[in-house]
Design a protein around this motif. Structure first.
Motif, mmCIF file in Angstrom:
data_model
loop_
_atom_site.group_PDB
_atom_site.id
_atom_site.type_symbol
_atom_site.label_atom_id
_atom_site.label_comp_id
_atom_site.label_asym_id
_atom_site.label_seq_id
_atom_site.Cartn_x
_atom_site.Cartn_y
_atom_site.Cartn_z
ATOM 1 N N LYS A 176 0.837 -1.189 0.000
ATOM 2 C CA LYS A 176 0.000 0.000 0.000
ATOM 3 C C LYS A 176 0.878 1.248 0.000
ATOM 4 C CE LYS A 176 -3.662 2.432 2.464
ATOM 5 N NZ LYS A 176 -4.582 2.437 3.621
ATOM 6 N N PRO A 177 0.744 2.112 -1.021
ATOM 7 C CA PRO A 177 1.568 3.333 -1.032
ATOM 8 C C PRO A 177 0.928 4.451 -0.212
ATOM 9 C CG PRO A 177 0.306 3.202 -3.059
ATOM 10 C CD PRO A 177 -0.066 1.980 -2.244
ATOM 11 N N ASN A 178 1.760 5.241 0.412
ATOM 12 C CA ASN A 178 1.304 6.445 1.091
ATOM 13 C C ASN A 178 1.596 7.621 0.161
ATOM 14 O OD1 ASN A 178 0.512 8.415 2.902
ATOM 15 N ND2 ASN A 178 2.434 8.358 4.044
ATOM 16 N N THR A 218 5.670 9.412 -2.841
ATOM 17 C CA THR A 218 5.242 8.138 -2.255
ATOM 18 C C THR A 218 6.381 7.502 -1.483
ATOM 19 O OG1 THR A 218 4.308 5.955 -2.759
ATOM 20 C CG2 THR A 218 5.869 6.845 -4.331
ATOM 21 N N ASP A 219 6.040 6.623 -0.528
ATOM 22 C CA ASP A 219 7.057 5.913 0.234
ATOM 23 C C ASP A 219 7.492 4.622 -0.446
ATOM 24 O OD1 ASP A 219 4.549 4.844 0.598
ATOM 25 O OD2 ASP A 219 4.823 4.369 2.724
ATOM 26 N N GLY A 279 10.084 6.400 -2.631
ATOM 27 C CA GLY A 279 10.838 7.533 -2.130
ATOM 28 C C GLY A 279 10.977 8.676 -3.111
ATOM 29 N N ALA A 280 10.328 8.580 -4.278
ATOM 30 C CA ALA A 280 10.484 9.606 -5.317
ATOM 31 C C ALA A 280 9.318 10.600 -5.282
ATOM 32 C CB ALA A 280 10.566 8.953 -6.687
ATOM 33 N N SER A 281 9.524 11.716 -5.942
ATOM 34 C CA SER A 281 8.467 12.716 -6.092
ATOM 35 C C SER A 281 8.456 13.208 -7.527
ATOM 36 C CB SER A 281 8.667 13.890 -5.129
ATOM 37 O OG SER A 281 9.860 14.587 -5.441
ATOM 38 N N ARG A 282 7.336 13.800 -7.927
ATOM 39 C CA ARG A 282 7.211 14.314 -9.286
ATOM 40 C C ARG A 282 6.324 15.551 -9.278
ATOM 41 N NH1 ARG A 282 6.050 10.423 -14.391
ATOM 42 N NH2 ARG A 282 7.681 9.339 -13.232
ATOM 43 N N ARG A 283 6.717 16.540 -10.057
ATOM 44 C CA ARG A 283 5.913 17.757 -10.162
ATOM 45 C C ARG A 283 5.022 17.676 -11.394
ATOM 46 N NH1 ARG A 283 8.638 23.272 -7.817
ATOM 47 N NH2 ARG A 283 9.194 22.414 -5.784
ATOM 48 N N ILE A 284 3.779 18.060 -11.206
ATOM 49 C CA ILE A 284 2.769 17.976 -12.244
ATOM 50 C C ILE A 284 2.105 19.341 -12.396
ATOM 51 C CG2 ILE A 284 0.659 16.818 -13.009
ATOM 52 C CD1 ILE A 284 2.991 14.897 -12.728
#
Length: 828
Positions: free
Chosen positions: A762-764, A779-780, A804-809
């Protein structure tokens, strides 16, 4: 001076001095009625009878609810249209006055001041009628009386001694999709669907201008400007191109004048991904006694296009060479953007073609069951570097070839060639969509119990239209650099071995044949011009199917009615069970349906591109919709991107890495589709568990070079890569880098198991607001196929977010609330 008085004064001055000018009668007050009735109602021109009936609250919107059924009576009625307009004595004093209909749908009789002047029988033709002798100073009445295309078509069909499939549509030269398709409603229109104009001219006028590119190199482009000039008065004239003038002599009647023109140090028109689609403006002016009497403007591009078919060990090549270089065609198929074409705006055309550019496409096929598109479509393709594969408007049936039909087709082809051919985006003329295949493979002859003579007549008629009439018309009316002709798409049906070794292919083993998506890895043609799979439209488009509060339930009759394939729901469900967990919740079902469609097309596109240069083109079915519907489209009727389109954009990038798992070998393909060269590369492969733990890594040799327009293959043993890891608990993150600056040239993720078999944690998922139109999502653990839900356009969607990554939208417009789900939500 008041503005209205000033305008009238200026208009009178223009009339006094002009030798050619036109009035658009579309802006006059039009009315219409059922031919059986006496009451006239307000009408719109351009328009259709359905649009006018809706505006007058006589019928409900056929796109809503199950209203399509309620409007079928319209196709069996005759409809009359009329307007009154004023003609001044000054206008009437012009030597020549032509009434020009740019499009009439379809069978009509035209009356001017009560006098019959013309019949029409082709939606795709332009009708020019000299009317000076029928006009009068003051009020004039123009009436167009339309006959039911269905009834006329039936009358024509009765003259043939055997049953024609899809009768009566094949006897009617109008948009074939109006009669219904497996993605579109049956809405058989009638009306004045393009502008109506009055042209006033004296002395002479341009009838047509064709621009031929005779020679092109880095130093100069040598053009020939062919002009057809109709002269009412013989004598000395002059013609100028961008101010360069030369004297000519014209005789009374039609004159064919050719003028050489040169452009030094030309900038090429390049397809999308190769450079700029450079365009040049040409202003062509006809003068008499140093006075302008007619003027035309053209916007051209300088490029060469060749269709290369050469025999080889595997069959015969099929690819386009553009500006002297082989081009891998990446694109899609276009259907009309609305069941009622006059509702298509310039903005919608521009947006859809700009979407093609953004998705890294360079070619679009105009499918043969629709319309020859509006000028704005070709203009948008010119400006965005999108080459056009242009079908003629014949699709999926048998067609007659009597003498009248032949002449009608020739004049249709003439009109469309003259209108379209100067566009640099035009790459190829194609005779029809799937008619060769229909005759050979679809079993109509057996179904309708044809005699041997009947079958021979069908094939003879086919050869007459598509091997004689159309190619001869192209040779007669098109310039030599715009004469690439392909008789039928596909050239060989998908059940035949040769369909994969030569020509273009419509492979429908997936969907129609219900083969698994993985069959695409085996069935790779030389050029894939059509293939596809259905998916639901976005939630907003689904809601637009309802006139009231939407009831989002798969069993809802309205939603079921907006699926036009007889087994569509069943086929989607069967494929979904193979690859995914089938959700019961509607929103999640909609989401998985989109993912399923995207998964199938991604497998196909990757198989095609990996096979380069054996395969040199992939045009999936289809780009757009003509109404809110469950279909093969990647952009729904509202213009929203489905999951497929986001995946296509990634799969069509000029530099990509694709993965192939076969016979215990894992191969990575680095593909480069443009002229840039990449050296000193490293391929980094990270094996990552879904929870973020790194399982291991592998790398390649450090000295690989990715040449322009080429492909590199990196094979590994499967065991070497994954070892003892469970396939449904890991994925690969693969990057192709420049070793010097660590710049990533391409990257991808590869999953070993089908979506339904993945053991996802399950992703947070967190969403952080950066601005009113930008968010950051993180997300973790792995969040697979992240779906951002909201009535806006997201710059990216349906993407994998790594642990552990992030993305800008970016958002096209602000939203107060954004919902988000991932594949995990459909499995729990």
């Amino acid at each position: 001076m008041k503005k209205s008085i000033l305008f009238t004064f200026l208009f009178i001055q223009i009339l006094a001095n002009a030798q050619f000018y036109e009035r658009n009668l579309s802006s006059e007050k039009w009315s219409f009625k059922n031919a059986k009735e006496n009451k006239w109602l307000t009408a719109s021109v351009p328009g259709t009878v359905h649009i006018d009936l809706m505006k007058n609250n006589i019928i409900p919107d056929p796109f809503k609810d199950e209203n399509e059924k309620k409007v079928q009576w319209i196709e069996n009625e005759d409809w009359d249209y009329q307007t009154t307009f004023s003609i001044s004595q000054k206008e009437l004093n012009n030597k020549n006055i032509d009434l020009v209909f740019l499009g009439l749908d379809t069978f009509s009789e035209i009356y001017l001041n009560g006098k019959f002047i013309q019949t029409t029988d082709n939606m795709f033709r332009k009708w020019t009628i000299p009317v000076k002798d029928f006009l009068q100073a003051g009020e004039n009445n123009l009436q167009v009386r339309f006959k039911s295309s269905v009834n006329v078509g039936k009358e024509l069909a009765e003259k043939v001694p055997f049953t024609m499939p899809e009768s009566p549509r094949s006897f009617v030269r109008k948009a074939q999709y109006h009669f219904g398709w497996d993605w579109g409603p049956r809405l058989v229109t009638a009306g004045i669907w393009k502008d109506v104009k009055l042209n006033f001219w004296n002395n002479a006028k341009f009838q047509n201008i064709a621009i031929e590119q005779e020679n092109l190199n880095s130093k100069k482009a040598e053009l020939k400007i062919y002009t057809e000039i109709v002269a009412d008065e013989s004598g000395k004239y002059s013609i100028s191109i961008n101010g360069k003038s030369q004297n000519i002599s014209l005789k009374s009647g039609l004159n064919l004048i050719s003028i050489p023109y040169q452009i030094n140090n030309p900038k090429l028109w390049q397809p999308n991904g190769w450079g700029n689609p450079n365009l040049y403006d040409l202003k062509i002016t006809l003068q008499k006694n140093k006075r302008n009497i007619d003027e035309k403007s053209e916007k051209i591009g300088l490029r060469t296009v060749e269709l290369i078919q050469k025999k080889d060990e595997q069959g015969k090549s099929f690819y386009f060479k553009v500006n002297g270089k082989p081009m891998y065609a990446k694109g899609t198929n276009w259907i009309p953007g609305d069941s009622f074409s006059p509702r298509m705006t310039k903005e919608k055309y521009q947006n859809l073609i700009k979407d093609c550019k953004e998705a890294n496409m360079n070619m679009i096929r105009v499918w043969g069951g629709g319309i020859y598109e509006d000028n704005e479509f070709y203009k948008a393709c010119d400006e965005n570097g999108i080459l056009v594969w242009q079908d003629f408007m014949f699709a999926g049936s048998f067609y007659p070839a009597d003498e009248k039909f032949q002449k009608n087709v020739e004049l249709e082809v003439k009109d469309q060639i003259e209108r379209i051919q100067n566009h640099p985006s035009l790459a190829l003329w194609c005779g029809n969509n799937e008619i060769d295949e229909a005759i050979v493979n679809w079993g109509y002859q057996k179904q309708f119990k044809y005699s041997k003579e009947d079958s021979l007549q069908v094939w003879k008629d086919y050869k007459t239209i598509f091997h004689e009439i159309i190619p001869k018309a192209i040779k007669k009316y098109a310039t030599t650099d715009k004469q690439i002709y392909w008789e039928s798409s596909p050239s060989i049906g998908w059940g035949h071995k040769e369909s994969l070794t030569e020509g273009d292919s419509h492979y429908w083993g997936v969907w129609w044949g219900e083969q698994p998506f993985e069959i695409y890895n085996e069935k790779v043609p030389r050029f894939a011009s059509e293939y596809g799979f259905q998916g639901m439209p976005t939630l907003e488009a689904t809601k637009s199917m309802f006139s009231g509060n939407p009831e989002l339930d798969l069993q809802n009759g309205i939603i079921k009615a907006h699926e036009k394939h007889s087994r569509g729901w069943e086929i989607i469900e069967n494929y979904m069970k193979r690859d995914c967990i089938v959700p019961k919740d509607f929103v999640k079902y909609n989401y998985v349906s989109q993912l399923l469609q995207a998964r199938g097309m991604q497998i196909a596109i990757e198989a095609h591109r990996r096979a380069k240069p054996y395969n040199m083109g992939t045009l999936y079915w289809q780009l757009n919709d003509c109404w809110p519907v469950v279909s093969w489209s990647s952009i729904d009727y509202l213009g929203s991107w489905k999951a497929l389109y986001y995946k296509v954009k990634r799969s069509f990038e000029n530099q990509v890495i694709f993965t192939e798992e076969k016979d215990d070998v894992l191969a990575f393909y680095a593909i480069n589709d443009n002229s840039e060269k990449f050296q000193d590369l490293s391929l980094d492969i990270d094996i990552i568990k879904f929870n973020g733990e790194k399982h291991g890594s592998a790398g390649t040799a450090d000295s690989e070079t990715l040449e322009p327009n080429s492909i590199l293959k990196f094979p590994f043993s499967l065991e070497e890569i994954i070892g003892d890891a469970e396939k449904n608990e890991i994925f690969l993150h693969v990057t192709l880098k420049d070793k010097k600056d660590e710049k990533i040239i391409a990257e991808t993720n590869y999953f070993f198991a089908k979506p339904k078999d993945l053991k996802l944690p399950k992703p947070n998922i967190q969403i952080k607001k950066i601005s009113s139109t930008e968010i950051e999502i993180s997300t973790d653990v792995l969040a697979k196929d992240v779906y951002l839900i909201g009535n806006t356009h997201f710059s990216d969607n349906f993407f994998n977010l790594l642990p552990g990554a992030s993305r800008r939208i970016k958002l096209s417009k602000p939203l107060e609330k954004i919902e988000v789900i991932s594949l995990w939500d459909t499995m729990n």
